[in-house]
Write a protein that holds these residues in place. Structure first.
Motif, PDB file in Angstrom:
ATOM      1  N   PHE A 130     -14.341   4.149  -1.882  1.00  0.00           N
ATOM      2  CA  PHE A 130     -13.343   3.454  -2.710  1.00  0.00           C
ATOM      3  C   PHE A 130     -12.868   4.336  -3.871  1.00  0.00           C
ATOM      4  O   PHE A 130     -11.812   4.077  -4.442  1.00  0.00           O
ATOM      5  CB  PHE A 130     -13.940   2.171  -3.288  1.00  0.00           C
ATOM      6  CG  PHE A 130     -14.063   1.032  -2.318  1.00  0.00           C
ATOM      7  CD1 PHE A 130     -13.145  -0.009  -2.326  1.00  0.00           C
ATOM      8  CD2 PHE A 130     -15.113   0.974  -1.411  1.00  0.00           C
ATOM      9  CE1 PHE A 130     -13.261  -1.072  -1.455  1.00  0.00           C
ATOM     10  CE2 PHE A 130     -15.252  -0.084  -0.535  1.00  0.00           C
ATOM     11  CZ  PHE A 130     -14.324  -1.117  -0.555  1.00  0.00           C
ATOM     12  N   ARG A 134     -11.762   2.398  -6.887  1.00  0.00           N
ATOM     13  CA  ARG A 134     -10.674   1.422  -6.772  1.00  0.00           C
ATOM     14  C   ARG A 134     -11.171   0.156  -6.075  1.00  0.00           C
ATOM     15  O   ARG A 134     -12.244   0.130  -5.495  1.00  0.00           O
ATOM     16  CB  ARG A 134      -9.497   2.053  -6.029  1.00  0.00           C
ATOM     17  CG  ARG A 134      -8.998   3.305  -6.744  1.00  0.00           C
ATOM     18  CD  ARG A 134      -7.830   3.962  -6.019  1.00  0.00           C
ATOM     19  NE  ARG A 134      -7.452   5.183  -6.753  1.00  0.00           N
ATOM     20  CZ  ARG A 134      -7.910   6.396  -6.463  1.00  0.00           C
ATOM     21  NH1 ARG A 134      -8.740   6.565  -5.440  1.00  0.00           N
ATOM     22  NH2 ARG A 134      -7.564   7.438  -7.201  1.00  0.00           N
ATOM     23  N   ARG A 135     -10.366  -0.901  -6.110  1.00  0.00           N
ATOM     24  CA  ARG A 135     -10.807  -2.189  -5.575  1.00  0.00           C
ATOM     25  C   ARG A 135     -10.626  -2.299  -4.070  1.00  0.00           C
ATOM     26  O   ARG A 135     -11.350  -3.043  -3.406  1.00  0.00           O
ATOM     27  CB  ARG A 135     -10.048  -3.343  -6.245  1.00  0.00           C
ATOM     28  CG  ARG A 135     -10.439  -3.579  -7.701  1.00  0.00           C
ATOM     29  CD  ARG A 135      -9.863  -4.897  -8.188  1.00  0.00           C
ATOM     30  NE  ARG A 135     -10.426  -6.005  -7.431  1.00  0.00           N
ATOM     31  CZ  ARG A 135      -9.876  -7.218  -7.368  1.00  0.00           C
ATOM     32  NH1 ARG A 135      -8.723  -7.460  -7.968  1.00  0.00           N
ATOM     33  NH2 ARG A 135     -10.452  -8.194  -6.690  1.00  0.00           N
ATOM     34  N   GLN A 136      -9.641  -1.598  -3.527  1.00  0.00           N
ATOM     35  CA  GLN A 136      -9.356  -1.727  -2.109  1.00  0.00           C
ATOM     36  C   GLN A 136      -9.516  -0.381  -1.406  1.00  0.00           C
ATOM     37  O   GLN A 136      -9.280   0.680  -1.988  1.00  0.00           O
ATOM     38  CB  GLN A 136      -7.922  -2.230  -1.892  1.00  0.00           C
ATOM     39  CG  GLN A 136      -7.676  -3.602  -2.509  1.00  0.00           C
ATOM     40  CD  GLN A 136      -6.318  -4.164  -2.135  1.00  0.00           C
ATOM     41  OE1 GLN A 136      -6.224  -5.262  -1.598  1.00  0.00           O
ATOM     42  NE2 GLN A 136      -5.248  -3.422  -2.412  1.00  0.00           N
ATOM     43  N   HIS A 194      -2.909   4.764  -4.830  1.00  0.00           N
ATOM     44  CA  HIS A 194      -3.833   4.759  -5.966  1.00  0.00           C
ATOM     45  C   HIS A 194      -3.278   3.936  -7.121  1.00  0.00           C
ATOM     46  O   HIS A 194      -4.031   3.254  -7.829  1.00  0.00           O
ATOM     47  CB  HIS A 194      -4.103   6.197  -6.430  1.00  0.00           C
ATOM     48  CG  HIS A 194      -4.789   7.045  -5.398  1.00  0.00           C
ATOM     49  ND1 HIS A 194      -4.956   8.406  -5.549  1.00  0.00           N
ATOM     50  CD2 HIS A 194      -5.351   6.716  -4.206  1.00  0.00           C
ATOM     51  CE1 HIS A 194      -5.610   8.880  -4.492  1.00  0.00           C
ATOM     52  NE2 HIS A 194      -5.839   7.884  -3.666  1.00  0.00           N
ATOM     53  N   ALA A 195      -1.963   3.970  -7.312  1.00  0.00           N
ATOM     54  CA  ALA A 195      -1.342   3.196  -8.385  1.00  0.00           C
ATOM     55  C   ALA A 195      -1.469   1.698  -8.150  1.00  0.00           C
ATOM     56  O   ALA A 195      -1.305   0.903  -9.077  1.00  0.00           O
ATOM     57  CB  ALA A 195       0.133   3.579  -8.515  1.00  0.00           C
ATOM     58  N   ARG A 196      -1.768   1.316  -6.910  1.00  0.00           N
ATOM     59  CA  ARG A 196      -1.986  -0.097  -6.573  1.00  0.00           C
ATOM     60  C   ARG A 196      -3.458  -0.363  -6.283  1.00  0.00           C
ATOM     61  O   ARG A 196      -3.798  -1.252  -5.504  1.00  0.00           O
ATOM     62  CB  ARG A 196      -1.112  -0.482  -5.377  1.00  0.00           C
ATOM     63  CG  ARG A 196       0.387  -0.485  -5.689  1.00  0.00           C
ATOM     64  CD  ARG A 196       0.737  -1.545  -6.747  1.00  0.00           C
ATOM     65  NE  ARG A 196       2.163  -1.582  -7.034  1.00  0.00           N
ATOM     66  CZ  ARG A 196       2.760  -0.911  -8.013  1.00  0.00           C
ATOM     67  NH1 ARG A 196       2.041  -0.090  -8.784  1.00  0.00           N
ATOM     68  NH2 ARG A 196       4.054  -1.021  -8.231  1.00  0.00           N
ATOM     69  N   ASP A 197      -4.340   0.430  -6.928  1.00  0.00           N
ATOM     70  CA  ASP A 197      -5.785   0.188  -6.880  1.00  0.00           C
ATOM     71  C   ASP A 197      -6.342   0.257  -5.455  1.00  0.00           C
ATOM     72  O   ASP A 197      -7.257  -0.491  -5.098  1.00  0.00           O
ATOM     73  CB  ASP A 197      -6.098  -1.175  -7.506  1.00  0.00           C
ATOM     74  CG  ASP A 197      -7.444  -1.172  -8.230  1.00  0.00           C
ATOM     75  OD1 ASP A 197      -8.037  -0.090  -8.394  1.00  0.00           O
ATOM     76  OD2 ASP A 197      -7.907  -2.267  -8.626  1.00  0.00           O
ATOM     77  N   THR A 198      -5.782   1.160  -4.644  1.00  0.00           N
ATOM     78  CA  THR A 198      -6.160   1.251  -3.235  1.00  0.00           C
ATOM     79  C   THR A 198      -6.421   2.704  -2.853  1.00  0.00           C
ATOM     80  O   THR A 198      -5.623   3.588  -3.163  1.00  0.00           O
ATOM     81  CB  THR A 198      -5.040   0.676  -2.341  1.00  0.00           C
ATOM     82  OG1 THR A 198      -4.792  -0.681  -2.706  1.00  0.00           O
ATOM     83  CG2 THR A 198      -5.415   0.741  -0.868  1.00  0.00           C
ATOM     84  N   SER A 199      -7.535   2.940  -2.178  1.00  0.00           N
ATOM     85  CA  SER A 199      -7.860   4.258  -1.647  1.00  0.00           C
ATOM     86  C   SER A 199      -7.682   4.249  -0.140  1.00  0.00           C
ATOM     87  O   SER A 199      -7.759   3.203   0.514  1.00  0.00           O
ATOM     88  CB  SER A 199      -9.303   4.642  -1.986  1.00  0.00           C
ATOM     89  OG  SER A 199      -9.451   4.853  -3.374  1.00  0.00           O
ATOM     90  N   ARG A 204     -13.612  -4.392  -2.701  1.00  0.00           N
ATOM     91  CA  ARG A 204     -14.817  -4.196  -3.508  1.00  0.00           C
ATOM     92  C   ARG A 204     -14.814  -5.151  -4.690  1.00  0.00           C
ATOM     93  O   ARG A 204     -13.792  -5.352  -5.352  1.00  0.00           O
ATOM     94  CB  ARG A 204     -14.868  -2.752  -4.020  1.00  0.00           C
ATOM     95  CG  ARG A 204     -16.097  -2.430  -4.865  1.00  0.00           C
ATOM     96  CD  ARG A 204     -16.081  -0.974  -5.292  1.00  0.00           C
ATOM     97  NE  ARG A 204     -15.011  -0.679  -6.238  1.00  0.00           N
ATOM     98  CZ  ARG A 204     -15.102  -0.861  -7.553  1.00  0.00           C
ATOM     99  NH1 ARG A 204     -16.212  -1.342  -8.091  1.00  0.00           N
ATOM    100  NH2 ARG A 204     -14.083  -0.547  -8.340  1.00  0.00           N
ATOM    101  N   ASP A 205     -15.970  -5.757  -4.933  1.00  0.00           N
ATOM    102  CA  ASP A 205     -16.174  -6.573  -6.129  1.00  0.00           C
ATOM    103  C   ASP A 205     -17.435  -6.047  -6.800  1.00  0.00           C
ATOM    104  O   ASP A 205     -18.549  -6.407  -6.421  1.00  0.00           O
ATOM    105  CB  ASP A 205     -16.324  -8.048  -5.761  1.00  0.00           C
ATOM    106  CG  ASP A 205     -16.433  -8.944  -6.983  1.00  0.00           C
ATOM    107  OD1 ASP A 205     -16.314  -8.438  -8.122  1.00  0.00           O
ATOM    108  OD2 ASP A 205     -16.659 -10.164  -6.819  1.00  0.00           O
TER     109      ASP A 205
END
Length: 260
Positions: free
Chosen positions: A66, A69-71, A104-109, A188-189
């Motif tokens: 991740f 990042r969250r996603q 990455h700007a949208r919290d996603t890898s 991911r949490d």
């Protein structure tokens, strides 16, 4: 006129036909938005397995992919060890991945994962000129658990949510063993990881920008199905590794251009 081409009409007739198609395109866009919303509402499954991968900087966990990042989107890349290179279809997918900064700007890898030794992956990555994160799952059950490595001696055969009997009934024997393509999505949490989505077969068309461009054209993908002409008239799949289009060698992957 070439019989593969659509008929020629007046500008007025073309405009009327285009406006009629536009109404269908707009309806499809609304349907796609509704489908995307339904996909986002899929329930989650917590991932309890301690999957380990090997990357350029050593062993990492699924959580590490991740990168904070969250996603996480994992593309299950078919590395074909018997050919010493990656699948040409999977390579087409990777060639169509844009700059990761936008994800990455949208919290996603986004990461590639293959069941092959890291040294072989790295050599092919350098040949293709790719810079995306790419990890080896060679010593892990990850590929088997997400149904992209198929070996009935390790796990029951399942691909695209179909078991061995259904795949054989559909004539899809090429999905019964070996490496297969797919994409899986995780959320991911904190330290907890959840699986939200996996797709295979035609579901991967969504990832290929080249298809979207070609689908705008009169000749389409030139793959010989759904009324499209065949590029070479021999029923062979047209894509190659991007450094191999001058080669007469056939595709190294099974010819399943339009899997069900």
């Amino acid at each position: 006129m070439n019989p593969d081409q659509p008929k020629v009409v007046s500008r007025e007739a073309w405009r009327a036909a285009r406006i009629a198609l536009l109404a269908k395109e707009k309806a499809f866009t609304r349907q796609r938005d509704a489908l995307n919303a339904e996909r986002r509402r899929l329930p989650l499954v917590e991932v309890h397995e301690d999957y380990r991968f090997l990357g350029p900087h050593g062993e990492v966990r699924l959580l590490d992919l991740f990168e904070g990042r969250r996603q996480l989107i994992v593309y299950h890349f078919m590395y074909l060890r018997e050919h010493g290179e990656g699948c040409d279809g999977c390579s087409l997918v990777v060639d169509n991945i844009g700059h990761p900064a936008h994800l990455h700007a949208r919290d996603t890898s986004l990461a590639l994962v293959s069941r092959a030794p890291l040294a072989e992956i790295e050599a092919f990555r350098q040949r293709m000129g790719w810079t995306l994160p790419w990890y080896s799952s060679f010593e892990s059950r990850f590929n088997y658990d997400y149904h992209v490595s198929l070996d009935e001696n390790v796990a029951p055969v399942e691909y695209n949510y179909r078991d061995r009997d259904e795949l054989q009934r559909l004539g899809q024997d090429y999905h019964l063993a070996g490496e297969q393509p797919g994409v899986s999505v995780f959320l991911r949490d904190g330290e907890r990881v959840y699986h939200s989505y996996s797709s295979y077969g035609r579901g991967l068309d969504l990832l290929v920008g080249t298809y979207n461009y070609l689908d705008l054209t009169p000749l389409g993908r030139l793959e010989g199905w759904d009324g499209m002409p065949d590029l070479d008239g021999q029923g062979t799949r047209w894509w190659r590794l991007h450094d191999s289009y001058q080669s007469p060698a056939p595709s190294c992957c099974a010819d399943h251009r339009k899997p069900a």
